[in-house]
Design a protein around this motif. Structure first.
Motif, PDB file in Angstrom:
ATOM      1  N   MET A  17       0.790  -1.123   0.123  1.00  0.00           N
ATOM      2  CA  MET A  17      -0.347   0.003  -0.069  1.00  0.00           C
ATOM      3  C   MET A  17       0.978   1.278   0.140  1.00  0.00           C
ATOM      4  SD  MET A  17      -2.402  -1.819  -0.243  1.00  0.00           S
ATOM      5  CE  MET A  17      -4.187  -0.823   0.081  1.00  0.00           C
ATOM      6  N   SER A  18       0.112   2.366  -0.308  1.00  0.00           N
ATOM      7  CA  SER A  18       1.052   3.618  -0.208  1.00  0.00           C
ATOM      8  C   SER A  18       1.400   4.088   0.884  1.00  0.00           C
ATOM      9  CB  SER A  18      -0.079   4.624  -0.818  1.00  0.00           C
ATOM     10  OG  SER A  18       0.232   6.010  -0.326  1.00  0.00           O
ATOM     11  N   LEU A  19       2.591   4.845   1.174  1.00  0.00           N
ATOM     12  CA  LEU A  19       3.149   5.406   2.365  1.00  0.00           C
ATOM     13  C   LEU A  19       2.371   6.446   2.967  1.00  0.00           C
ATOM     14  CD1 LEU A  19       6.917   5.404   1.459  1.00  0.00           C
ATOM     15  CD2 LEU A  19       5.697   3.543   2.451  1.00  0.00           C
ATOM     16  N   THR A  20       1.386   7.111   2.020  1.00  0.00           N
ATOM     17  CA  THR A  20       0.827   8.113   2.565  1.00  0.00           C
ATOM     18  C   THR A  20      -0.552   7.808   2.887  1.00  0.00           C
ATOM     19  OG1 THR A  20       0.602   8.847   0.065  1.00  0.00           O
ATOM     20  CG2 THR A  20       2.178   9.873   1.720  1.00  0.00           C
ATOM     21  N   ASP A  21      -0.972   6.543   2.250  1.00  0.00           N
ATOM     22  CA  ASP A  21      -2.618   6.035   2.671  1.00  0.00           C
ATOM     23  C   ASP A  21      -2.595   4.862   2.556  1.00  0.00           C
ATOM     24  OD1 ASP A  21      -5.105   5.656   2.841  1.00  0.00           O
ATOM     25  OD2 ASP A  21      -5.595   6.481   0.640  1.00  0.00           O
ATOM     26  N   GLY A  22      -2.673   4.002   3.753  1.00  0.00           N
ATOM     27  CA  GLY A  22      -2.777   2.642   3.962  1.00  0.00           C
ATOM     28  C   GLY A  22      -3.772   1.922   3.254  1.00  0.00           C
ATOM     29  N   LEU A  23      -4.943   2.582   2.677  1.00  0.00           N
ATOM     30  CA  LEU A  23      -5.826   2.109   2.335  1.00  0.00           C
ATOM     31  C   LEU A  23      -5.555   2.208   0.659  1.00  0.00           C
ATOM     32  CD1 LEU A  23      -8.845   3.338   4.300  1.00  0.00           C
ATOM     33  CD2 LEU A  23      -7.786   1.071   4.443  1.00  0.00           C
ATOM     34  N   SER A  24      -4.631   2.769  -0.005  1.00  0.00           N
ATOM     35  CA  SER A  24      -4.766   2.986  -1.462  1.00  0.00           C
ATOM     36  C   SER A  24      -3.194   2.104  -2.058  1.00  0.00           C
ATOM     37  CB  SER A  24      -4.233   4.137  -2.042  1.00  0.00           C
ATOM     38  OG  SER A  24      -5.144   4.971  -1.398  1.00  0.00           O
ATOM     39  N   LYS A  25      -3.599   1.463  -2.999  1.00  0.00           N
ATOM     40  CA  LYS A  25      -2.164   0.890  -3.573  1.00  0.00           C
ATOM     41  C   LYS A  25      -0.983   1.500  -3.888  1.00  0.00           C
ATOM     42  CE  LYS A  25      -2.257  -0.609  -7.685  1.00  0.00           C
ATOM     43  NZ  LYS A  25      -2.425  -1.142  -9.196  1.00  0.00           N
ATOM     44  N   MET A  26       0.036   1.146  -3.595  1.00  0.00           N
ATOM     45  CA  MET A  26       1.308   1.779  -3.976  1.00  0.00           C
ATOM     46  C   MET A  26       1.379   1.837  -5.515  1.00  0.00           C
ATOM     47  SD  MET A  26       5.379   1.105  -3.069  1.00  0.00           S
ATOM     48  CE  MET A  26       5.320   1.612  -1.305  1.00  0.00           C
ATOM     49  N   SER A  27       1.474   2.947  -6.048  1.00  0.00           N
ATOM     50  CA  SER A  27       1.310   3.095  -7.336  1.00  0.00           C
ATOM     51  C   SER A  27       2.153   3.876  -8.097  1.00  0.00           C
ATOM     52  CB  SER A  27      -0.196   3.705  -7.662  1.00  0.00           C
ATOM     53  OG  SER A  27      -0.393   4.240  -8.819  1.00  0.00           O
ATOM     54  N   LYS A  28       2.370   3.603  -9.492  1.00  0.00           N
ATOM     55  CA  LYS A  28       3.444   4.386 -10.219  1.00  0.00           C
ATOM     56  C   LYS A  28       2.799   5.860 -10.695  1.00  0.00           C
ATOM     57  CE  LYS A  28       5.644   0.778 -12.710  1.00  0.00           C
ATOM     58  NZ  LYS A  28       4.813  -0.141 -13.633  1.00  0.00           N
ATOM     59  N   SER A  29       1.222   5.756 -10.950  1.00  0.00           N
ATOM     60  CA  SER A  29       0.779   6.783 -11.363  1.00  0.00           C
ATOM     61  C   SER A  29       0.221   7.903 -10.257  1.00  0.00           C
ATOM     62  CB  SER A  29      -0.485   6.361 -12.030  1.00  0.00           C
ATOM     63  OG  SER A  29      -1.404   5.554 -11.414  1.00  0.00           O
ATOM     64  N   ALA A  30       0.425   7.587  -8.896  1.00  0.00           N
ATOM     65  CA  ALA A  30      -0.136   8.602  -7.801  1.00  0.00           C
ATOM     66  C   ALA A  30       0.877   9.734  -7.830  1.00  0.00           C
ATOM     67  CB  ALA A  30       0.171   7.711  -6.506  1.00  0.00           C
ATOM     68  N   PRO A  31       0.119  11.009  -7.910  1.00  0.00           N
ATOM     69  CA  PRO A  31       0.879  12.028  -8.128  1.00  0.00           C
ATOM     70  C   PRO A  31       1.767  12.196  -7.032  1.00  0.00           C
ATOM     71  CG  PRO A  31      -1.456  12.545  -7.404  1.00  0.00           C
ATOM     72  CD  PRO A  31      -1.259  11.122  -7.567  1.00  0.00           C
TER      73      PRO A  31
END
Ligand code: TYM
Length: 277
Positions: free
Chosen positions: A176-190
């Motif tokens: 998951m994302s480091l800034t939101d544990g409910l979203s997937k770690m993603s290449k396209s996150a801003p």
């Protein structure tokens, strides 16, 4: 020998989710299987891209595969677009793929919603048919991927008579994302703060971990639905350190965030160092 195939898109930076969900698992499996690992450049052109940048990202992605430990003396490592049969089979399969199935693909819905129908190419819709071709062309037995690819694999199974199974790792399938544990770690996150890129410097890793989202519960624990960030960071630490879940629980349950953050930072830096040099 049974055969596995998999690939990563050469878009932006390859991150820890790609590594723990897919590439690290390839390495773990590569001695037991015949392996084909490609760089899926044709998938990468389904969203806006720049030619020079894509060429560079394609080479960089190949370098990352090798740096992560893909054994090029055994594996076939190649660029998808260099083997024309991928696209040829795609055309044949696309005649058998109902539009309704493709319309229901979650990744298509998400990406097309974001960009708007007038701004996305048809290739974004037919993307999973190309992925099915990548897999079926080689009569693969298994496909090691992260959880977000499961629906595409199911479509592949439907499209084919033979049945490849996704090989999703028990842990790491969804980092998951480091800034939101409910979203997937993603290449396209801003925000780049949301992911650890495999080529991040020590300082960048330390800084991202320092600023990542935590909570104010006492101690640290896995699997508490109210603590998704805590679960994610412990899981990352578990995978990076090679420890079992029980060992991590023993080691970390009474830690505060400060102590744990320095532990995971050091573990990440150590684990990624050999990939980076
Ligand atoms: P791509 O490039 O988006 O991602 C590459 C691999 O990384 C996994 N992954 C994750 N795993 C855990 N946590 C995350 N946050 C995370 N984010 C990404 C993906 O599941 C994937 O395994 N369509 C594919 C590429 C592809 C492919 C194929 C894969 C094309 N043809 C044939 C296997 C076989 C994709 O876009 O992956």
């Amino acid at each position: 020998r049974k055969r596995i195939v998999s690939g990563v898109q050469p878009t932006g930076s390859i991150h820890l989710g790609n590594y723990l969900g897919a590439i690290k698992n390839w390495i773990a499996l590569q001695n037991a299987y015949e392996t084909l690992f490609f760089i899926v450049d044709l998938h990468a052109i389904t969203l806006p891209y720049e030619t020079q940048q894509l060429a560079k990202a394609t080479r960089d992605t190949a370098a990352i595969y090798l740096a992560c430990g893909v054994d090029s003396s055994q594996a076939s490592v190649f660029v998808q677009s260099h083997v024309h049969a991928h696209v040829e089979l795609m055309w044949l399969l696309s005649a058998a793929a109902p539009i309704g199935w493709l319309n229901r693909m979650i990744q298509f819905k998400e990406k097309s919603l974001k960009a708007g129908d007038e701004n996305v190419g048809v290739a974004l819709l037919t993307y999973p048919v190309l992925m099915a071709s990548d897999i079926l062309l080689y009569q693969s037995d298994f496909v090691p991927v992260g959880e977000d690819q499961k629906q595409h694999l199911e479509l592949t199974r439907e499209l084919a008579q033979r049945v490849p199974e996704p090989l999703i790792p028990p842990a790491g399938a969804r980092i998951m994302s480091l800034t939101d544990g409910l979203s997937k770690m993603s290449k396209s996150a801003p925000s780049d703060q949301s992911r650890i890129n495999l080529l991040d410097s020590k300082d960048a890793i330390a800084n991202k971990i320092k600023r990542c989202k935590t909570d104010s519960f006492p101690g640290l624990e896995f699997d508490n639905p109210e603590r998704p960030e805590c679960n994610n960071l412990l899981s990352i630490y578990q995978l990076i350190s090679g420890k079992t879940k029980e060992e991590v629980i023993q080691e970390c349950q009474d830690m505060n965030w400060g102590t744990f953050k320095s532990l995971i930072t050091d573990a990440l830096i150590d684990h990624l160092h050999p990939i980076q040099v």
